[in-house]
Enzyme design. Structure first.
Site, short mmCIF file in Angstrom:
data_model
loop_
_atom_site.label_atom_id
_atom_site.label_comp_id
_atom_site.label_asym_id
_atom_site.label_seq_id
_atom_site.Cartn_x
_atom_site.Cartn_y
_atom_site.Cartn_z
N ASP A 74 0.85 -1.19 0.00
CA ASP A 74 0.00 0.00 0.00
C ASP A 74 0.89 1.24 0.00
O ASP A 74 2.12 1.15 0.14
CB ASP A 74 -0.88 -0.05 1.25
CG ASP A 74 -2.04 0.93 1.21
OD1 ASP A 74 -2.28 1.53 0.15
OD2 ASP A 74 -2.72 1.09 2.25
N GLU B 41 2.72 5.13 -3.99
CA GLU B 41 2.73 6.07 -5.11
C GLU B 41 4.09 6.77 -5.32
O GLU B 41 4.33 7.17 -6.47
CB GLU B 41 1.62 7.11 -4.92
CG GLU B 41 0.22 6.56 -5.06
CD GLU B 41 -0.21 5.66 -3.91
OE1 GLU B 41 -0.95 4.69 -4.15
OE2 GLU B 41 0.23 5.90 -2.77
#
Length: 888
Positions: free
Chosen positions: A467, A470
């Protein structure tokens, strides 16, 4: 020395009566006439009345967002200097006589026209003298031009332009003459006509499936960002790939695609001409054109470039359950117990960061989650599996020698570093100050594997959830900010959320092994997924399961995906469908959404509807951050509805697993829109509240609160209601389907055979259960299907052919089962029951492999033949037949 030649845009050159043909000369915000005219561009602000604004009906309007500053027809651009044939096609040199409005324009460029296959053309434009960054993606290298193509390529000399047309129809697939090419060090911009205003793809964005620019300009931004999915924002992944519909009178509707291979921040503008404009802040122009002609052909041609998706472990096709904030092992045990007591099938239990010790990766809280290792082993003894979360941010503030992930990473120098420094760049995430691994550094793979293996010795996880990759950062850039250089503050910034490239992430000037983060940011999740996939193979010696939030073209080779932090609303449930269909196009078919919603509190009605829909997601996980929403927490009535949805999913698992095999081996999507399967039926264009599983199962969920009817389209073909098996009478029309809370509308398409299995408590416990076949006959009484089966976990079962593969066919009252490959015999495969739909005449007798079989019945009203009590060993012989005779 750069020579600047002064020119001005004359009124004649600015006379553009067709507003849709205006190309934006000032894509930055806050344009003024002074800024526009300083670029020698045309200025004509929009003075539309309020009535026109709301009705969008002005006489010469191409819709909203018309640019006020646009290029004149004589704006300086490139011309061809040399044109030489090469083994791969052609190589041009193009030059530009003068710079325009962006700093450091490159006035001499090389253009490679590469005729890679009959259906794939590649255009590369790069600096003739200086090596520039190129995307580190392994793509096919074609050195010899293909002799025959489906496309024609022509070149305009002055001004330079490339035109590509489909040979069979003459339709334009690419035409760069519509707007000038701008090629500067940190600003590259080029445009092309589109074949129609109807597109699919261009993710990751929250949007309907169909991008329709008939009446508006659209801007889509590509820069991976941690933000809940809302419309008009750049989101977690970058996939600059689209499929464009071609419409021409008296010809079939074809499709073609484009893929812009570029990992820098970019905007893609769409306008009603129709046309597309790519604007990126680095790299080169590396554009692929795929000629299809079907949508599935385009997808296959795209996957041939980026890589086919990974074959998932069998157990991962079951139901997954997770929650942010179980907060204690007692709460976790209570959920597991009530799921067991309510007799819900489920396969995978997850934990989120609340199970960590102080949010530190590769730890668990030995106080609040005391006993977690034993609980995981207990689940595994029952055939279940466990997945834990790992974030990329590694705490940098633990006492020296106390936290191996950071200590060993520092020793190996695998963290991203500050600009012109060997010191790690430090941001802030859940555990506080953190360093960020550089997964482009090959040394990071061994480090990542070692720290994961050490934790696996404590808690034997079966998969890893990556997770925040980005990468997310709770401070902009770093804890001390970013530099003032052009990497952190480029001359042009695409329309990213936060208005800077370092908003909520790492400074673009941070250094990685392969290049700057400026060039590699969009690939962070890609490289972490690759490293995690390799680590799991090393640790478990089994097929890896990875779930990644961030993604890039090709990520599907390593990971599954979910659509991020959605909310518990009916609108969010709807948007999950176009997202999952799009990610099937993008090569990550194993995608799902957080069922019942992650944020906000769900309702019983919403969660019931969403569990029904989620039963048809490729990846099925219920996950949230609010109150408990596992199926067993709801009323008895809701539980029974959810249980039926889960049992429906589990019965279809052999079909799903076979689709995954076809995706991995033959580049076929798991989920697709109706339009791709029925391209000449214009009623299907843009339908995204229904979808197809493979080519055979049509799903029409209820997505509206407090309603009991679904307005759905049933394409022109033979369809049967599931599970009743009755044939649909009205096809080729929109119709209202009965959809009370206890029902999700599912239809089986004629001409297909669906392999099914009687469900068990979980997939591993049910592997030996009997199979069934659902035979949906076409109007002529034909049907085909197939089944792939192996141990579900081996890394190399396909390569070693340690599997079974069956092909089924139905014709002339005979069902034939052909065992093409029969090398996996560690698990029994017994066929118990066959349902044959669309048997129009009364069945008199049934023979199985030449012997009479009396255990059958024929449903006269619904025209269904059921052959039961078969107890057939599917591996007993290579060809087996079931035949039936009917009354004359």
């Amino acid at each position: 020395m750069i020579l600047f030649i002064v020119w001005s845009a004359s009124a004649q050159q600015c006379d553009q009566p067709l507003k849709a043909a205006r190309f934006d000369c000032h894509p930055e915000p806050s344009v003024t006439s002074e800024k526009c005219l300083a670029r020698k561009c045309c200025w004509q602000p929009q003075m539309r009345s309020m009535i026109q604004l709301f009705k969008n009906t002005s006489s010469n309007s191409a819709g909203i967002n018309v640019p006020s500053c646009y290029y004149p027809r004589d704006f300086p651009t490139y011309q061809v200097k040399t044109n030489e044939p090469t083994a791969f096609g052609q190589r041009l040199t193009i030059i530009k006589q003068q710079s325009t409005y962006m700093p450091n324009e490159i006035l001499s460029l090389t253009v490679d026209l590469i005729y890679e296959t009959a259906q794939r053309f590649r255009l590369r434009i790069y600096d003739s003298t200086k090596k520039r960054f190129e995307v580190p993606l392994s793509v096919p290298v074609i050195q010899t031009k293909v002799n025959v193509t489906d496309y024609d390529v022509s070149i305009s000399q002055k001004p330079f332009a490339i035109l590509v047309k489909r040979k069979s129809t003459g339709i334009t697939l690419f035409d760069s003459s519509v707007s000038p090419l701008i090629y500067a060090d940190q600003f590259i911009r080029f445009s092309s006509y589109l074949s129609s205003p109807f597109l699919y793809g261009l993710g990751e964005h929250r949007q309907p499936l169909l991008i329709n620019v008939t009446n508006e300009w659209r801007k889509l931004t590509f820069w991976t960002r941690d933000t809940p999915p809302v419309q008009n924002n750049n989101l977690y992944g970058v996939h600059a790939f689209h499929i464009n519909l071609e419409k021409k009178n008296n010809t079939p509707n074809n499709f073609h695609g484009q893929f812009f291979l570029n990992s820098n921040a970019m905007d893609i503008d769409l306008q009603p001409l129709p046309a597309i404009t790519y604007t990126t802040v680095g790299g080169i122009i590396d554009l692929y054109l795929f000629t299809g002609p079907t949508a599935q052909d385009v997808i296959q041609q795209y996957w041939d470039v980026i890589g086919k998706p990974t074959m998932p472990p069998y157990w991962s096709l079951g139901f997954h359950l997770c929650r942010y904030a179980y907060n204690s092992i007692d709460n976790l045990r209570a959920v597991i117990k009530r799921m067991h007591d309510a007799q819900f099938p489920y396969d995978v239990q997850w934990t989120d960061i609340d199970a960590m010790s102080s949010h530190l990766d590769f730890t668990y809280d030995k106080t609040t989650f005391n006993g977690l290792p034993d609980l995981v082993r207990s689940l595994q003894s029952e055939g279940k599996h466990y997945v834990n979360i790992i974030d990329p941010g590694i705490s940098s503030t633990q006492p020296s020698g106390s936290y191996a992930p950071y200590d060993d990473g520092l020793k190996r120098a695998i963290f991203m570093t500050k600009f012109n420094s060997t010191e790690p760049i430090i941001g802030k995430v859940w555990p506080g100050l953190t360093a960020f691994p550089d997964f482009t550094n090959e040394n990071s793979i061994e480090w990542w594997t070692n720290v994961a293996a050490t934790f696996h010795d404590i808690i034997p996880f079966d998969g890893i959830w990556i997770d925040m990759n980005e990468p997310s950062n709770f401070v902009d850039g770093s804890h001390i900010g970013c530099t003032n250089n052009s990497l952190d503050n480029p001359p042009f910034v695409p329309h990213v959320l936060g208005n800077t490239l370092y908003a909520f992430t790492v400074c673009p000037s941070a250094q990685q092994a392969l290049s700057s983060h400026y060039n590699l940011h969009n690939m962070y999740g890609y490289f972490e997924a690759r490293a995690t996939n390799l680590a799991l193979k090393t640790i478990r010696h089994k097929r890896p399961f990875v779930l990644s939030r961030s993604s890039f073209a090709g990520s599907g080779q390593f990971t599954a995906h979910w659509t991020g932090d959605n909310n518990s609303t009916f609108e969010d449930m709807y948007f999950s469908i176009p997202a999952i269909i799009s990610f099937n196009m993008f090569g990550i078919p194993n995608t799902g959404a957080d069922i019942c919603g992650f944020g906000l509190d769900t309702t019983e009605e919403l969660c019931t509807r969403w569990m029904q829909l989620g039963a048809f997601y490729p990846f099925m996980r219920n996950h949230n951050a609010g109150k408990d929403q596992d199926p067993a927490v709801f009323s008895w009535t809701a539980q029974q509805i959810m249980k039926q949805a889960l049992l429906m999913r589990y019965s279809f698992i052999p079909f799903w697993y076979t689709l995954h095999h076809q995706a991995a081996m033959a580049s076929k999507t798991l989920v697709q829109p109706l339009h791709f399967e029925f391209p000449d039926d214009d009623n299907t264009i843009g339908i995204d509240q229904q979808f197809l599983i493979g080519r055979a199962i049509l799903v029409s969920p209820n997505l509206v609160s407090n309603t009991t009817v679904v307005h759905a389209y049933i394409p022109q073909d033979v369809w049967y209601e599931f599970p009743s098996g009755s044939q649909v009478k009205d096809v080729g029309i929109f119709t209202d389907l009965d959809a009370p809370l206890e029902k999700i509308n599912v239809h089986i398409r004629g001409n297909f055979i669906i392999p099914m299995q009687i469900p068990g408590d979980n997939l591993m416990m049910g592997r030996g259960n009997p199979f069934t076949l659902l035979v949906a006959q076409s109007m002529s009484g034909n049907a085909t299907g197939n089944l792939f089966w192996d141990d579900g976990d081996s890394i190399d079962s396909i390569e070693t052919k340690t599997y079974n593969y069956f092909e089924f066919s139905c014709s002339l009252n005979t069902l034939t089962m052909n065992a093409i490959v029969a090398n996996y015999k560690d698990s029994p495969m017994r066929l118990e029951l066959i349902r044959i739909l669309g048997v129009s005449k009364t069945v008199m007798s049934v023979n199985v492999n030449g012997k009479e079989h009396k255990d059958f019945y024929y449903n006269i009203p619904d025209q269904i033949l059921v052959v039961h009590s078969l107890d057939m060993d599917m591996l007993a012989q290579s060809i087996q037949k079931i035949e039936w005779t009917t009354a004359h």
